[in-house]
Scaffold this motif. Structure first.
Motif, PDB file in Angstrom:
ATOM      1  N   SER A 283       0.830  -1.213   0.000  1.00 14.61           N
ATOM      2  CA  SER A 283       0.000   0.000   0.000  1.00 14.61           C
ATOM      3  C   SER A 283       0.861   1.259   0.000  1.00 14.61           C
ATOM      4  O   SER A 283       0.511   2.263  -0.633  1.00 14.61           O
ATOM      5  CB  SER A 283      -0.937  -0.005   1.213  1.00 14.61           C
ATOM      6  N   MET A 284       2.005   1.220   0.684  1.00  8.55           N
ATOM      7  CA  MET A 284       2.899   2.377   0.686  1.00  8.55           C
ATOM      8  C   MET A 284       3.482   2.629  -0.709  1.00  8.55           C
ATOM      9  O   MET A 284       3.527   3.769  -1.180  1.00  8.55           O
ATOM     10  CB  MET A 284       4.029   2.150   1.685  1.00  8.55           C
ATOM     11  N   LEU A 285       3.897   1.569  -1.395  1.00  2.57           N
ATOM     12  CA  LEU A 285       4.460   1.723  -2.734  1.00  2.57           C
ATOM     13  C   LEU A 285       3.413   2.224  -3.719  1.00  2.57           C
ATOM     14  O   LEU A 285       3.674   3.145  -4.513  1.00  2.57           O
ATOM     15  CB  LEU A 285       5.030   0.376  -3.209  1.00  2.57           C
TER      16      LEU A 285
ATOM     17  N   GLY B 185       0.733   3.831  -2.964  1.00  3.15           N
ATOM     18  CA  GLY B 185       0.328   5.175  -2.572  1.00  3.15           C
ATOM     19  C   GLY B 185       1.247   6.245  -3.130  1.00  3.15           C
ATOM     20  O   GLY B 185       0.809   7.366  -3.419  1.00  3.15           O
ATOM     21  N   LYS B 186       2.511   5.931  -3.286  1.00  2.00           N
ATOM     22  CA  LYS B 186       3.450   6.906  -3.858  1.00  2.00           C
ATOM     23  C   LYS B 186       3.189   7.102  -5.349  1.00  2.00           C
ATOM     24  O   LYS B 186       3.410   8.181  -5.894  1.00  2.00           O
ATOM     25  CB  LYS B 186       4.893   6.436  -3.625  1.00  2.00           C
ATOM     26  N   VAL B 187       2.734   6.035  -6.022  1.00  2.00           N
ATOM     27  CA  VAL B 187       2.441   6.147  -7.456  1.00  2.00           C
ATOM     28  C   VAL B 187       1.103   6.838  -7.679  1.00  2.00           C
ATOM     29  O   VAL B 187       0.980   7.762  -8.494  1.00  2.00           O
ATOM     30  CB  VAL B 187       2.435   4.748  -8.106  1.00  2.00           C
TER      31      VAL B 187
ATOM     32  N   PRO C 238      -2.200   7.788  -4.979  1.00  2.00           N
ATOM     33  CA  PRO C 238      -2.729   7.656  -3.617  1.00  2.00           C
ATOM     34  C   PRO C 238      -3.980   6.793  -3.479  1.00  2.00           C
ATOM     35  O   PRO C 238      -4.064   5.986  -2.529  1.00  2.00           O
ATOM     36  CB  PRO C 238      -2.990   9.107  -3.204  1.00  2.00           C
TER      37      PRO C 238
ATOM     38  N   GLY D  92      -3.157   3.190  -3.054  1.00  2.00           N
ATOM     39  CA  GLY D  92      -2.625   2.838  -1.745  1.00  2.00           C
ATOM     40  C   GLY D  92      -3.735   2.522  -0.758  1.00  2.00           C
ATOM     41  O   GLY D  92      -3.659   1.539  -0.008  1.00  2.00           O
TER      42      GLY D  92
END
Length: 437
Positions: free
Chosen positions: A313-315, A317-319, A321, A324
């Motif tokens: 989810s963090m990865l 979310g960076k691409v 949101p 994520g």
């Protein structure tokens, strides 16, 4: 039935045991030729049989055929409840032929071989919807008083539609006793809420008091639930002692907190050992044979899924949101499904009742899909799909939980009835109210 007894040289009582079940495994681990020959001989005396592959290995040809007589004639007492049984044809081979065929056939009676018995749930969503909507409306109109009767109606519906070995379960609780327990619970909640609002210190003291009596509530609730559950006229029971309840519901969880979670799987193991090991059917106790290491494996699997879901989810979310957030929801659903599947399989696959063993084969994929579709449908219908979701969940559970019976279950239940009666009534405490467990 008479020709079958002559063929296997069985007594009339043994023949009755075999034909007292709608589907019985007669022989296992035969090759195909032997199984077909076996089936042909039995068909010659009028029996309806099939040859099935029992749990064939993956990527291999079916092996270990299992012979099952289907819709065999049943005792007169059972014919009224079950579908009409297939009758033995009037034109039968001579007795001499049957006896000569017996020499070439295995003589192991079917009644002594363990039988895999599936549970069955026969309810449907629309039928339960009518019960649920009436329960909901009457509970609202009566300011919650009818909720006790609603619980009994719901439990009786699900118990009554759950069958094993041709017999349904029963829920025998009195709604008035449930209502008393709920009134006590509501009064305690109201007192705590008022104290927490106007006197926080008193609220904290009341919370500690609740924690102090929580093991007692658990024992009372488990005893009430088991005592009011029955199968084939025999009640279940619970004999857990209060001292052990304080250890498993307070001491071990406290050690789990103090150990930063390392002792939590062991605490859950001790709780399941207490709940299952102190339950009984009639006078026969359940046994729980799991080891603490199995609970640690579940904890590690859930922890790994949580860490993986968080990183994913963090990865994402960076691409983007929203992806994520979506991944976080999906990870939560996977964790919920994974823990339920592993925990259910662990509990049932390690539980025995005398010579009989329970078993479960929950699958992560199918169970996760069930949870996903139920949740989505409930959300889209603003909650109206809830009765169908309950029925689908109950049907899934019945289809993935079974019993390996070593012997005749009818005789086992009758023996429990006799032993309970010999004690002068139901053993154990009979509590006068349900405390909501």
């Amino acid at each position: 039935m008479e020709r079958f007894g002559q063929l296997f040289r069985l007594s009339a009582a043994d023949v009755e045991k075999v034909f007292g079940h709608p589907r019985v495994v007669l022989q296992r681990n035969l090759d195909r030729a032997a199984a077909d020959a076996y089936a042909s001989r039995l068909a010659g005396i009028g029996m309806a049989v099939t040859v099935d592959a029992a749990h064939p290995p993956a990527a291999a040809a079916p092996s270990s055929p299992v012979l099952k007589p289907m819709s065999a004639p049943q005792p007169q007492a059972e014919k009224q409840a079950d579908e009409p049984a297939a009758q033995v044809p009037a034109a039968a081979p001579p007795v001499a032929d049957a006896q000569s065929a017996a020499a070439a056939m295995p003589v192991t009676p079917a009644s002594v071989a363990p039988r895999e018995i599936e549970f069955e749930f026969t309810g449907n969503g629309f039928e339960f919807f009518r019960i649920w909507i009436v329960n909901l409306l009457l509970s609202i109109v009566t300011a919650g008083i009818y909720s006790a009767w609603a619980k009994v109606r719901t439990q009786r519906y699900f118990y009554g539609n759950t069958r094993s070995d041709g017999a349904s379960f029963e829920y025998l609780a009195d709604p008035l006793k449930i209502l008393k327990g709920r009134l006590v619970g509501f009064a305690l909640l109201l007192i705590y809420s008022l104290a927490n609002k106007f006197a926080p210190l008193l609220g904290a003291v009341l919370m500690l008091c609740f924690l102090a009596i929580f093991p007692w509530i658990m024992v009372r609730g488990l005893a009430f639930r088991n005592h009011n559950s029955a199968w084939r006229g025999v009640r279940f029971g619970f004999d857990g002692q209060l001292g052990e309840a304080y250890r498993v519901f307070l001491l071990w969880p406290l050690l789990g907190v103090l150990s930063l979670g390392l002792m939590f799987p062991y605490a859950v193991y001790r709780q399941q050992q207490f709940v299952i090991g102190n339950s009984r059917y009639g006078v026969e106790p359940f046994q729980f044979g799991a080891r603490p290491s199995a609970f640690y494996r579940i904890a590690l699997a859930v922890f790994g899924a949580a860490v993986g879901g968080f990183l994913l989810s963090m990865l994402l979310g960076k691409v983007f949101p929203p992806l994520g957030a979506l991944a976080m929801v999906a990870a939560y659903a996977v964790i919920f499904a994974l823990s339920n599947v592993m925990f259910t399989n662990l509990r049932y696959n390690n539980t025995r009742l005398g010579a009989h063993a329970l078993q479960a084969d929950y699958r992560l994929g199918s169970y996760a899909m069930l949870m996903f579709t139920n949740t989505l449908a409930i959300a889209l219908t603003l909650g109206l799909f809830y009765p169908w979701a309950k029925v689908r969940t109950a049907r899934y559970a019945a289809g993935h939980i079974g019993l390996v019976a070593d012997g005749d279950l009818g005789e086992f239940a009758a023996a429990q009835r006799e032993q309970v009666s010999a004690l002068g009534g139901e053993i154990g405490d009979v509590f006068d109210m349900d405390l909501g467990i």
